[in-house]
Each structure stands twice: as structure tokens, then as C-alpha cells.
Design an enzyme around this catalytic site. Structure first.
Site, short mmCIF file in Angstrom:
data_model
loop_
_atom_site.label_atom_id
_atom_site.label_comp_id
_atom_site.label_asym_id
_atom_site.label_seq_id
_atom_site.Cartn_x
_atom_site.Cartn_y
_atom_site.Cartn_z
N TYR A 63 -4.74 11.69 -0.47
CA TYR A 63 -5.13 10.28 -0.71
C TYR A 63 -6.29 9.73 0.14
O TYR A 63 -6.26 10.11 1.41
CB TYR A 63 -4.02 9.08 -0.74
CG TYR A 63 -3.71 8.79 0.51
CD1 TYR A 63 -4.06 7.58 1.35
CD2 TYR A 63 -2.82 9.56 1.11
CE1 TYR A 63 -3.53 7.31 2.29
CE2 TYR A 63 -2.11 8.77 2.36
CZ TYR A 63 -2.66 8.01 2.92
OH TYR A 63 -2.02 7.56 4.28
N TRP B 16 3.17 2.49 6.50
CA TRP B 16 3.52 3.69 5.76
C TRP B 16 2.89 4.92 6.25
O TRP B 16 3.40 5.82 6.50
CB TRP B 16 3.37 3.61 4.23
CG TRP B 16 3.83 4.50 3.51
CD1 TRP B 16 4.95 4.54 3.03
CD2 TRP B 16 3.13 5.64 2.89
NE1 TRP B 16 5.30 5.89 2.00
CE2 TRP B 16 4.07 6.28 2.23
CE3 TRP B 16 1.92 6.26 3.07
CZ2 TRP B 16 3.65 7.77 1.51
CZ3 TRP B 16 1.38 7.17 2.64
CH2 TRP B 16 2.15 8.16 1.78
N ASP B 17 1.46 4.76 6.52
CA ASP B 17 1.01 6.07 6.87
C ASP B 17 1.50 6.56 8.46
O ASP B 17 1.52 7.64 8.52
CB ASP B 17 -0.51 5.76 7.47
CG ASP B 17 -1.36 4.82 6.11
OD1 ASP B 17 -0.81 3.89 5.54
OD2 ASP B 17 -2.09 5.58 5.44
N THR B 18 1.67 5.47 9.32
CA THR B 18 1.82 5.89 10.63
C THR B 18 3.56 6.41 10.48
O THR B 18 3.74 7.32 11.31
CB THR B 18 2.29 4.49 11.42
OG1 THR B 18 0.62 4.13 11.50
CG2 THR B 18 2.71 4.99 12.92
N ARG C 138 0.84 -1.23 0.09
CA ARG C 138 -0.11 -0.15 -0.03
C ARG C 138 1.01 1.26 -0.03
O ARG C 138 0.66 2.28 -0.96
CB ARG C 138 -0.91 0.04 1.22
CG ARG C 138 -1.89 1.29 1.39
CD ARG C 138 -2.92 0.83 2.40
NE ARG C 138 -4.10 1.73 2.38
CZ ARG C 138 -3.77 3.00 3.45
NH1 ARG C 138 -2.61 3.14 3.85
NH2 ARG C 138 -4.71 3.81 3.36
#
Length: 632
Positions: free
Chosen positions: A125, A217-219, A107
Site C-alpha cells: 500500500y 497502525w503502520d508503526t 486508516r
């Protein structure tokens, strides 16, 4: 990651490249007029992607000028009709672009690739299932567009707007966010809400440091943004769970937990480490381990027992241990020959002496780096080959000592002594019990891993990596699987032939047998009154388990852990007193360390090598090293 191409090959439909690697469609729009790029990460979204794109375009058109925005479908190695639909949408509307990948990027990897292809200065996004109410999109983008924040994120956990989530998703989410807040010192409530935006500057700065390419990745972006001083705005959003989550609550939660620890190490621990801190911490751990023993052992009696040891036996032990070092040199020569390098045994024995001395002086197995430095600096052997040879050596070490301990344990089981041993271990306290538990755990894991690696080396399939991917599929799993893959390759190179396996295996058995004989002679110096068979058996078992206890680099040279395991096993398997057993353990380890240090410094003089210089010279290649346990 490579940069996306905004072109299509002749004869291929718009949105599909000839090789399918990556492309972005609709180059007809004026790139200079695009200020906002919205990315939709898509993996097998054939049922929803068309309606999501339409909803996104309609919402953006409601508050942004025409031709000032674009929507990129980050299609990530889909197995359904998503690529075909995305290509068709891109061909029909110049505001839509299709970023395709044949292989799964993860992702985070798919998002990064799409953002690199994007034209806007505001990069946003959200998840294609539209779990977050699309009415919040204007606020998300405006937070960045008007300069209020560098990073903006929706939140399902802000007070007063807690999302109604099923327990199987809500409980893990709360635990996860709590760990991130605590360990990574984040001020945010929700790190995984799929509704975020970045300024171009913030994204390009952060993407260079973010390592994960999957769900973490988000974190990591949010945590690193706060550490880098970017303004991060978190605001409440309406959120409704849609269908089944694509997060695997076993694989991905486990993997994300490991990523939290990795990021904690990189941001909070590693910057504070220095050689002085490492030396002090290692010395403290060694002293602490020995102090724990004083709670159940009289050290005055220990010193008295050591004073009564027969010096002739102790001297013989030192000679026997010294004889093991040329064999180490022979083994290292054989390993390097299998890798294509021919060197002399005296030089390689000196290199091994120096590296093991470094492991006694410096924490975290810095001696392993020193050996790679010595063979490169003095013989021109590249660092990768130096690390490969060390990795193969460590595999044989683990296999040998674990096998020796296992054989003796089988013997004790056959004679009915394991029950007494179990009672001794469970009833003990302090460093001895901890050391034995560590040793047994490491031994089981090491033996299983070595068997898996050996099977992989003799097969086209990497069995150990397959197990890793069953537990986790994130980038940390990729890293672990990569390390295992290098171990397998190294082992296959060194032991892939019967000749290579026999030569290296035989010398490994010889090295560790002499290590055991050294301990046996030291124990005999105390006149323990044991039968010869009993003395041999307990020496083999105590030394093997003691060395397994040293695998975790909790102190330089494993001081304290080795003594604890050795003492507890000798006491549990013989009628000897704890004071005598500890005296023998301390003296045995001291004899081995003294021989190592004397030989190491002699080798340093002969090869003109400085430990501190070697450590400094190898800082740049520290990350290239294969993790290998310390065994000496």
C-alpha cells in the site's frame, strides 16, 4: 473485521453494495493468477484518486505480468465523490476493485479490511497523494516477492537520503520516530512512511495482534513484525510533501503518543510482571515513600508520640471504623438492586471486606477483581454486572471525597488560611509534597470527570467522550471513550432515579464521614490541643486529600502516599509538629488497615474464599474490568 464481499446487489452499480457496508468489485479476473495486491487508502480523495489509480496500474504493468496484480481502493467512509469514482473505475477495469465502508474505520482499519479482501500473496500500500516517488514501487514489491524480506518499508530518514520536510511536519516526525526507537526498541528510522508491503503470512500473523486502527497502525505493524522475528527491510525513497497532511498535530500526535505507551506496556512491561514482582515493587514503593519522610521528620520522635497516644481514643476509632463496614454492605446492596440483583447485607459486607483486603495485599487493585469473583462464585452474579456495580461505587466514592475536600477548602479560603497551606506545600520536600500534588491533581480531574459523567448520565449526549475525541480520535481514544461510556451507563442505571441516587449517595457520605471520624479520634488521642471546629475541619480535609492521593495504585493500600498527604496538611493548617502529625497519620492508617485485614480474613473463612485462588480465577477477565481507583 468482517470479510469483504465480492458481489453487488441487483440493480446497484458495480462497486456499490445495496447496504454500502463493504464490497470488492470485478470478480471476473482469475483470482488464482493474482500474486500482487496494491491497496490505496482513500479518504476524500476525489481530486486525485482517478489519476493515482491510472499511475499505479501503469507502473505495475511495467514490471509484472498481465493479470498478476490488482489495485484495491480502500475507500473509508468518504464524504465526497470518491466512492462514485472508485466504483466507476472498478466497473471499467477488472484489475481495479473497490472496498467501500459507509462508516469511518480509520486508516489502519480500512487497510486491514482491504488486505483481507485482497487475493495476492504480496500485499502493498501507499498514500494516494503519491508523495513517495512511484518509481520505488518495483523495489518495494520485489523485496517481498523474491523472499528477501517479510515486510518492506520506504524510509525518508535513512542517512544520505533525508527528506526535505517542513518544520511543522519534520520535527514531530523526528521526535515520534525517536520515541518509537527508544521505547519500543525498533531498529527502523521511519515508521510512518506510507509506502509498505507485507507477505501474506506476515500480515495475517501480525494483524491478529495489532490493536490500533488509525495512524499508529503502520508503526505497530513494524514493531510487532520485528518482535515476531520477521525480516523487515527498510530502504530509502524519494519523498515530496504533497498538500496538507491529514494528521492532526494535536489530536493524532497525542493519540499516537498514548499508543506508544500502550504498546510499550504490552510488549516490554506486562510480560515481566508477576504476582511476586508486583508485591516486591509495591512494598518497595511503600518503604521508599516512608524513607523520604525521614529526610525531614525524626522517626524516633514519631514513635515516641505514638506511644503516648491515648489507647481509649484509638480503640474508639477502631470501633467507629468497624461500624462503616455494614454501611458499605448496605450501599453495595442498593447498587446491586438497581442492577437487578438482590443479596443480603452480611454477604455483601463480607465480599467488600475480602476485596479491600486484596487491595492491601496485592498491587494494581487486584482486590477489585476478587470482589467480582466472590459475587459470581458464591451468588452467580455475572462478571460484567460485578464490574458495573464496582464502577458505580467508585464514581460515588470519588464524588463524595472530592466534594468533602472541596467544601473544607472553601472554608479555609474564607478564613484566609490557604496562603499558609500553599507555602507549606511548596516549601515541603519528599513524599508529603508529592502526595499532596498527586491528590490535588487527581481530585480536580476526578471531580471534573465525575461532573461530566453525571451530566452525560442525565443527557443523551456523552460529554466526557466528546472531550476525549477532541483530544484524540484513534483506537486508544475509542477504548477510553468506551470505558467512559460504560461508566456513564452504569451510573445512569444506578443513579438514574432520584431514589437510587439518594440511597447510594447518602450511604457514601456516611461511609466517608465515619472514615473521617476515625482519623479525628486518632488525632484526638494525641491530645493536640486544637479547638473542636479546627480538629473537625483539618480531619475532614486531611483524610479526603489523603484518600485522593491513594487513587494512583503506586503502593498496596496507598501506604506512604496517604501518610504523606495527611501529615503535610495537618502541619500546614495547625500548629502541630510534623512528628505528631505523622504519628497520627501512621496510626490512623494502621487502625483502618488492621480492621480491614481482620474483617477480610474472617469473611474469607466464613465464605470459604482464598485470595490467591480468587486472583488466579480472575486472570481471564482482567481485561474486562473497568478501571476504578482504590479507596478504602
Amino acid at each position: 473485521m468482517g470479510s469483504p464481499r465480492d458481489s453487488t446487489a441487483p440493480g446497484t452499480p458495480a462497486g456499490e453494495s445495496a447496504n454500502g457496508a463493504i464490497e470488492a468489485d470485478s470478480d471476473t479476473a482469475d483470482a488464482s493468477s493474482v500474486s500482487v495486491s496494491v491497496v490505496l487508502p482513500a479518504y476524500n480523495e476525489a481530486e486525485t484518486i482517478e489519476s493515482t489509480v491510472a499511475t499505479t496500474l501503469r507502473t505495475l504493468a511495467g514490471f509484472l505480468p498481465a493479470e498478476s496484480f490488482e489495485v484495491l481502493v480502500a475507500e473509508d467512509g468518504c464524504e465526497d465523490r470518491t466512492p462514485e469514482i472508485a466504483a466507476r473505475l472498478a466497473a471499467a477495469d477488472e484489475r481495479v476493485r473497490h472496498v467501500h465502508s459507509d462508516a469511518r474505520l480509520g486508516r489502519g482499519g480500512a487497510l486491514e479490511r482491504a488486505f483481507e479482501a485482497a487475493r495476492g500473496d504480496v500485499l502493498a500500500y501507499f498514500d494516494t497523494d503519491l508523495a513517495t516517488d512511484i518509481s520505488h514501487l518495483e523495489e518495494l514489491i520485489d523485496r517481498i516477492r523474491i523472499g528477501e524480506a517479510d515486510v518492506a518499508t520506504g524510509s525518508r530518514w535513512l542517512p544520505g537520503n533525508v527528506a526535505d520536510r517542513p518544520a511543522k511536519r519534520g520535527v514531530p516526525s523526528r521526535v515520534y520516530n525517536g520515541l518509537v526507537r527508544t521505547l519500543l526498541r525498533s531498529d527502523l528510522r521511519d515508521h510512518q512512511c506510507g509506502f509498505k508491503a507485507f507477505s501474506r503470512e506476515a500480515f495475517e500473523t501480525l494483524a491478529e495482534d495489532v490493536e490500533d486502527e488509525h495512524w499508529f497502525w503502520d508503526t505497530e505493524m513494524l514493531v510487532r513484525a520485528q518482535r515476531a522475528g520477521f525480516t523487515v527491510a527498510e530502504f530509502p525513497v524519494e519523498w515530496t510533501p504533497k498538500g496538507d497532511t491529514k494528521v492532526d498535530l494535536v489530536r493524532d500526535v497525542f493519540g499516537m503518543g498514548s499508543q506508544i505507551l500502550r504498546t510499550f506496556w504490552q510488549l516490554s512491561v506486562r510480560p515481566r510482571l508477576s504476582r511476586r514482582v508486583g508485591l516486591v515493587a509495591g512494598a518497595f514503593l511503600a518503604v521508599f515513600a516512608l524513607v523520604l519522610m525521614t529526610q525531614y521528620i525524626d522517626f524516633g520522635t514519631v514513635l515516641s508520640e505514638m506511644g503516648d497516644a491515648d489507647p481509649l481514643f484509638v480503640a474508639a476509632a477502631a470501633v467507629v471504623y468497624l461500624l462503616s463496614w455494614p454501611i458499605r454492605g448496605v450501599r453495595y446492596r442498593d447498587i446491586l438492586e438497581e442492577l437487578g440483583y438482590r443479596e443480603t447485607v452480611p454477604f455483601l459486607t463480607g465480599a467488600v471486606f475480602i476485596s479491600q483486603t486484596g487491595n492491601l495485599v496485592f498491587p494494581a487493585r487486584a482486590g477489585d477483581l476478587i470482589r467480582a469473583y466472590v459475587v459470581k462464585a458464591r451468588r452467580g452474579i455475572p462478571y460484567p454486572s460485578g464490574f458495573a456495580s464496582l464502577a458505580a461505587e467508585r464514581v460515588f466514592d470519588l464524588l463524595t471525597i472530592a466534594s468533602m475536600a472541596g467544601v473544607v477548602l472553601i472554608g479555609y479560603t474564607a478564613t484566609g488560611q490557604t496562603a499558609e497551606l500553599a507555602r507549606t506545600v511548596t516549601g515541603a520536600a519528599g513524599a508529603g509534597r508529592v502526595a499532596v500534588i498527586v491528590a490535588l491533581g487527581v481530585g480536580l480531574v476526578a471531580l471534573a470527570a465525575v461532573v461530566g459523567i453525571a451530566l452525560s448520565a442525565r443527557s443523551d449526549r456523552n460529554f466526557v467522550a466528546a472531550v476525549v475525541y477532541r483530544i484524540s480520535t484513534d483506537s486508544y481514544a475509542d477504548f477510553v471513550a468506551g470505558v467512559i461510556g460504560r461508566f456513564v451507563d452504569d451510573l445512569q442505571t444506578v443513579a438514574g432515579t432520584r431514589r437510587g441516587f439518594t440511597r447510594v449517595g447518602t450511604s457514601s457520605v456516611a461511609v466517608w464521614t465515619l472514615d473521617v471520624v476515625t482519623a479525628l479520634l486518632v488525632l484526638a488521642a494525641f491530645t493536640p490541643g486544637l479547638a473542636a471546629v479546627e480538629l473537625v475541619a483539618v480531619s475532614f480535609f486531611a483524610v479526603s486529600v489523603g484518600n485522593l492521593a491513594k487513587v494512583l495504585p503506586l503502593s498496596p493500600g496507598g501506604v506512604g502516599l496517604y501518610e504523606g498527604a495527611f501529615t503535610l496538611l495537618v502541619v500546614g493548617l495547625t500548629p502541630l509538629s510534623p512528628e505528631l502529625a505523622l504519628g497520627a497519620a501512621v496510626l490512623d492508617h494502621a487502625v483502618k488497615n488492621i480492621v480491614t485485614v481482620v474483617g477480610g480474613y474472617a469473611a474469607m473463612l466464613g465464605l470459604n474464599v482464598s485470595l490467591t485462588t480468587a486472583v488466579e480465577e480472575t486472570r481471564d477477565v482482567r481485561d474486562a474490568r473497568d478501571e476504578a481507583p482504590e479507596l478504602d
